[in-house]
Motif scaffolding. Structure first.
Motif, mmCIF file in Angstrom:
data_model
loop_
_atom_site.group_PDB
_atom_site.id
_atom_site.type_symbol
_atom_site.label_atom_id
_atom_site.label_comp_id
_atom_site.label_asym_id
_atom_site.label_seq_id
_atom_site.Cartn_x
_atom_site.Cartn_y
_atom_site.Cartn_z
ATOM 1 N N GLY A 107 0.838 -1.174 -0.190
ATOM 2 C CA GLY A 107 0.220 -0.013 -0.016
ATOM 3 C C GLY A 107 0.913 1.143 0.214
ATOM 4 O O GLY A 107 0.381 2.311 0.059
ATOM 5 N N ASP A 108 2.159 1.216 0.338
ATOM 6 C CA ASP A 108 3.069 2.376 0.196
ATOM 7 C C ASP A 108 3.237 2.619 -1.551
ATOM 8 O O ASP A 108 3.021 1.848 -2.272
ATOM 9 N N ILE A 109 3.464 3.820 -1.570
ATOM 10 C CA ILE A 109 3.875 4.171 -2.961
ATOM 11 C C ILE A 109 5.529 4.556 -3.263
ATOM 12 O O ILE A 109 5.985 5.504 -2.607
ATOM 13 N N TYR A 110 6.112 3.956 -4.148
ATOM 14 C CA TYR A 110 7.485 4.340 -4.520
ATOM 15 C C TYR A 110 7.309 5.366 -5.807
ATOM 16 O O TYR A 110 6.803 5.363 -6.777
ATOM 17 N N ILE A 111 7.858 6.664 -5.269
ATOM 18 C CA ILE A 111 7.910 7.784 -6.457
ATOM 19 C C ILE A 111 9.153 8.065 -6.969
ATOM 20 O O ILE A 111 10.255 7.856 -6.243
ATOM 21 N N VAL A 112 9.251 7.772 -8.399
ATOM 22 C CA VAL A 112 10.670 7.820 -9.086
ATOM 23 C C VAL A 112 10.792 8.554 -10.200
ATOM 24 O O VAL A 112 9.544 8.719 -10.789
ATOM 25 N N ASN A 113 11.837 8.994 -10.615
ATOM 26 C CA ASN A 113 12.022 9.366 -12.073
ATOM 27 C C ASN A 113 11.556 11.025 -12.069
ATOM 28 O O ASN A 113 11.118 11.388 -11.175
ATOM 29 N N GLY A 114 11.821 11.574 -13.246
ATOM 30 C CA GLY A 114 11.641 13.012 -13.292
ATOM 31 C C GLY A 114 12.672 13.937 -12.871
ATOM 32 O O GLY A 114 13.914 13.573 -13.019
ATOM 33 N N ALA A 115 12.328 15.298 -12.723
ATOM 34 C CA ALA A 115 13.395 16.463 -12.480
ATOM 35 C C ALA A 115 12.965 17.306 -11.277
ATOM 36 O O ALA A 115 11.739 17.077 -10.895
ATOM 37 N N HIS A 116 13.964 17.951 -10.851
ATOM 38 C CA HIS A 116 13.464 19.027 -9.938
ATOM 39 C C HIS A 116 12.928 20.302 -10.420
ATOM 40 O O HIS A 116 12.571 21.309 -9.716
ATOM 41 N N THR A 117 13.482 20.635 -11.818
ATOM 42 C CA THR A 117 13.034 21.842 -12.302
ATOM 43 C C THR A 117 12.649 21.704 -13.780
ATOM 44 O O THR A 117 13.007 20.604 -14.316
ATOM 45 N N GLY A 118 11.772 22.554 -14.195
ATOM 46 C CA GLY A 118 11.605 22.513 -15.572
ATOM 47 C C GLY A 118 10.098 22.097 -15.605
ATOM 48 O O GLY A 118 9.186 22.151 -14.939
ATOM 49 N N TYR A 119 9.725 21.643 -17.020
ATOM 50 C CA TYR A 119 8.668 21.101 -17.487
ATOM 51 C C TYR A 119 8.477 20.087 -18.438
ATOM 52 O O TYR A 119 9.628 19.577 -19.060
ATOM 53 N N SER A 120 7.501 19.243 -18.684
ATOM 54 C CA SER A 120 7.342 18.415 -19.635
ATOM 55 C C SER A 120 7.442 18.670 -20.971
ATOM 56 O O SER A 120 7.074 19.956 -21.218
ATOM 57 N N GLY A 121 7.592 17.821 -21.861
ATOM 58 C CA GLY A 121 7.541 18.228 -23.362
ATOM 59 C C GLY A 121 8.865 18.382 -24.071
ATOM 60 O O GLY A 121 10.030 18.168 -23.553
ATOM 61 N N TYR A 122 8.843 18.424 -25.548
ATOM 62 C CA TYR A 122 10.024 18.309 -26.369
ATOM 63 C C TYR A 122 10.504 19.773 -26.019
ATOM 64 O O TYR A 122 9.416 20.540 -25.817
ATOM 65 N N PRO A 123 11.578 20.282 -26.403
ATOM 66 C CA PRO A 123 12.329 21.458 -26.110
ATOM 67 C C PRO A 123 11.377 22.672 -26.739
ATOM 68 O O PRO A 123 11.173 22.634 -27.882
ATOM 69 N N SER A 124 10.831 23.587 -26.063
ATOM 70 C CA SER A 124 9.925 24.500 -26.523
ATOM 71 C C SER A 124 9.939 25.595 -25.394
ATOM 72 O O SER A 124 9.599 26.856 -25.838
ATOM 73 N N VAL A 125 10.361 25.721 -24.316
ATOM 74 C CA VAL A 125 10.488 26.801 -23.323
ATOM 75 C C VAL A 125 11.688 27.554 -23.539
ATOM 76 O O VAL A 125 12.342 27.739 -24.531
ATOM 77 N N GLY A 126 11.728 28.860 -23.211
ATOM 78 C CA GLY A 126 12.524 29.879 -23.574
ATOM 79 C C GLY A 126 13.867 29.602 -23.772
ATOM 80 O O GLY A 126 14.735 30.230 -24.667
ATOM 81 N N ASP A 127 14.605 28.889 -22.617
ATOM 82 C CA ASP A 127 15.939 28.550 -22.580
ATOM 83 C C ASP A 127 16.272 27.106 -23.030
ATOM 84 O O ASP A 127 17.287 26.584 -22.655
ATOM 85 N N SER A 128 15.484 26.344 -23.644
ATOM 86 C CA SER A 128 15.470 25.038 -23.881
ATOM 87 C C SER A 128 16.494 24.689 -25.208
ATOM 88 O O SER A 128 17.050 23.732 -25.251
ATOM 89 N N GLY A 129 16.994 25.620 -25.986
ATOM 90 C CA GLY A 129 17.828 25.348 -26.911
ATOM 91 C C GLY A 129 19.045 25.001 -26.681
ATOM 92 O O GLY A 129 19.781 24.455 -27.352
#
Length: 575
Positions: A341-363
């Motif tokens: 019944g516990d949940i293991y939370i894994v993967n991802g990032a501490h900053t930013g957003y999902s999606g292919y490179p599209s935000v202001g400084d993703s280049g």
């Protein structure tokens, strides 16, 4: 070691709690990037990708974008499919067939092979009972001309409901970071179509109101049969039978949003008899406004630590969201429901957003996110506020798992972790002249609790039924080690869900009533399809926090959907 960069965000210091210590082992390469991962059998997982130039090849020499993962050998074999399965959803239906719906159009990009437009796609797999995946039912069936959705769907959600069919929610007509009124599929449909609704969809005011952050809506079937849907920072309880919005919940506190591209996680917590009182968590994401422009967004925008929980009863909704905090910010994280019944939370990032490179400084980096979250988090769902969340005993992986990662519970009782590719192409770590961040990831890891790592005594299920009717009793032959016999005994029925894009659609755990006499464990199936929709699942026996390997079971009569009501009604408090 875990970065200390975000320690100032902690609202208080966590106390250490007793729990399993985990370890990580790397075993094998997936051959495709399994951003859609479905646990099929004790020996197989189903993997879907997009048509890249993947190293896993079809017999004709072209790159595969679907395959089977073999748990016993840690190898992949290709599957041939027609449509572009990228960014789809899906679930098992009542007869044990797995159905994947929606996908992506085909763009003029090198390496896409012969894939056709997948946005209206319906892909059927199984039931596959062959351990090596070569027998009948172990292929993907498609007939795009006659078997397809009503409308095009990219980033939808599909849930198995009480009649064993699929309830399909939302999505978009085209690829996008934010959804828009001119491209959004703000509607619902069913597979198979409901009588009288063939060729039609149901408009959704809720999805319209949650633009532009309503892709991959977080939907969960409640014990009442109603569906909770979370999108952007809003939630609704929807009555499928009357096509009615019953209740809008309070907004997520403090401006936090979990919908794409803010991409927090949500999970229905375990259901326990006799009341099966539902509660849900919604965590991480961002407190940026949904009016923010792509140019204003940065890969270094810090995600939220907020982790809110609400009980979906009249009293629970009146009390509102209860706020807790993760030990560090999270975006694009996965939630793996454990048999305890516990949940293991894994993967991802501490900053930013999902999606292919599209935000202001993703280049510069070729990605929308930075600062990978390489240490997991454990959410202990039964403990009181302030004691539920910990990283004690949780290891750090050397492999960043960013956008398009996946993780699932296996029959062995460990967690398979795979994939990661924030780029719209395969980026080879050894051929990266522009020094882009986070190359495409094919390495597979297993996260093991200490009793698997150390081969310690654990419960064993040596005999079990393959099918069980609702509210019926079944018997298992089990062995409970003497060292665990004094602890609490639990029997878990789990749907491991459709894993993609940090969202485990349909993942569900129901604790079963049971009686142990010697080595005979008598279990009672869920009372009806609202508690656990008819279809496949996994049974684990848990003794003193240590779980057995899982055994497969089919709940219900196994017929094709839609199924008539099965089982018995029960008194519940769920909305």
């Amino acid at each position: 070691m875990r970065s200390t960069k975000f320690l100032s965000l902690l609202p208080f210091v966590r106390l250490a709690m007793a729990q399993n210590t985990w370890s990580i082992v790397q075993q094998g390469n997936s051959g495709i990037i399994p951003l859609e991962l479905i646990n099929l059998t004790p020996t197989l997982a189903l993997m879907y990708d997009r048509p890249y130039t993947n190293p896993l090849k079809l017999p004709n020499g072209e790159s595969a974008w679907a395959g089977l993962w073999h748990y016993d050998t840690n190898t992949a074999t290709p599957l041939e499919i027609q449509t572009n399965s990228f960014c789809a959803s899906g679930a098992f239906i009542s007869n044990g067939t797995h159905v994947a719906v929606g996908g992506q159009p085909v763009d003029d990009i090198p390496g896409w092979g012969n894939a056709t437009d997948g946005r209206m796609g319906i892909r059927l797999f199984g039931p596959c009972t062959s351990p090596d995946g070569t027998g009948p039912g172990c292929t993907v069936f498609e007939d795009p001309e006659t078997l397809h959705l009503v409308v095009t769907r990219w980033y939808p959600t599909a849930l198995r409901i009480a009649d064993g069919s699929l309830f399909i929610i939302g999505g978009s007509d085209i690829l996008t970071t934010f959804n828009g009124a001119d491209i959004a599929q703000n509607n619902y449909e069913f597979f198979p179509p409901r009588k009288g609704e063939e060729g039609t969809v149901r408009p959704s005011k809720f999805l319209e109101d949650t633009l532009p952050a309503n892709l991959f809506p977080r939907g969960m079937v409640l014990p009442s049969g109603n569906v909770l849907i979370i999108a952007n920072n809003q939630s609704v309880i929807y009555d499928i039978e009357t096509d009615t919005e019953l209740l809008r919940l309070p907004e997520l506190p403090n401006g936090v949003r979990i919908g794409v591209p803010f991409d927090g996680f949500a999970q229905l917590l375990p259901l326990s008899p006799p009341l099966y009182e539902p509660a849900v968590i919604a965590c991480g994401g961002s407190n940026k406004p949904d009016t923010i422009t792509l140019e204003e967004m940065s890969v270094n925008d810090v995600a939220s630590t907020q982790c809110q929980r609400i009980t979906l009863t009249p009293a629970g909704v009146a009390a509102g969201w209860e706020i807790d905090h993760l030990p560090d910010p999270r975006v694009m994280a996965e939630t793996v429901m454990l048999p305890s019944g516990d949940i293991y939370i894994v993967n991802g990032a501490h900053t930013g957003y999902s999606g292919y490179p599209s935000v202001g400084d993703s280049g510069a980096t070729g990605t929308n996110a930075a600062n990978p979250a390489t240490q997991g988090i454990m959410y202990k769902s039964t403990l009181p506020l302030g004691q539920r969340i910990t990283q004690v005993g949780i290891p750090t992986s050397p492999i960043p798992r960013m956008y398009h990662s996946a993780a699932t519970l296996t029959a062995k009782g460990n967690i398979m972790v795979a994939a990661s590719n924030p780029h719209p192409f395969v980026l080879d770590a050894d051929d990266n002249p522009n020094n882009l961040s986070f190359p495409s990831e094919y390495r597979v890891e297993y996260f093991n609790p200490d009793f698997i790592t150390n081969n310690s005594p654990r419960p064993v299920i040596s005999k079990s039924p393959s099918q069980l009717a609702f509210n019926a009793n079944g018997t298992l032959t089990v062995t409970i080690p003497a060292s665990l016999a004094a602890g609490e005994l639990q029997v878990s029925l789990i749907d491991t869900g459709f894993v993609t894009h940090g969202w485990h659609a349909g993942q569900r755990l129901v604790f079963l009533e049971h009686t142990l006499s010697g080595n005979t464990l008598t279990i009672t199936a869920p009372p009806n399809g609202n508690i656990y929709a008819p279809g496949p699942g996994w049974i684990y026996v848990v003794a003193d926090g240590v779980w057995s390997e899982g055994v497969q079971i089919l709940i219900g009569d196994g017929g094709n959907p839609p199924r008539p009501a099965q089982g018995v009604p029960v008194t519940i408090t769920s909305l």
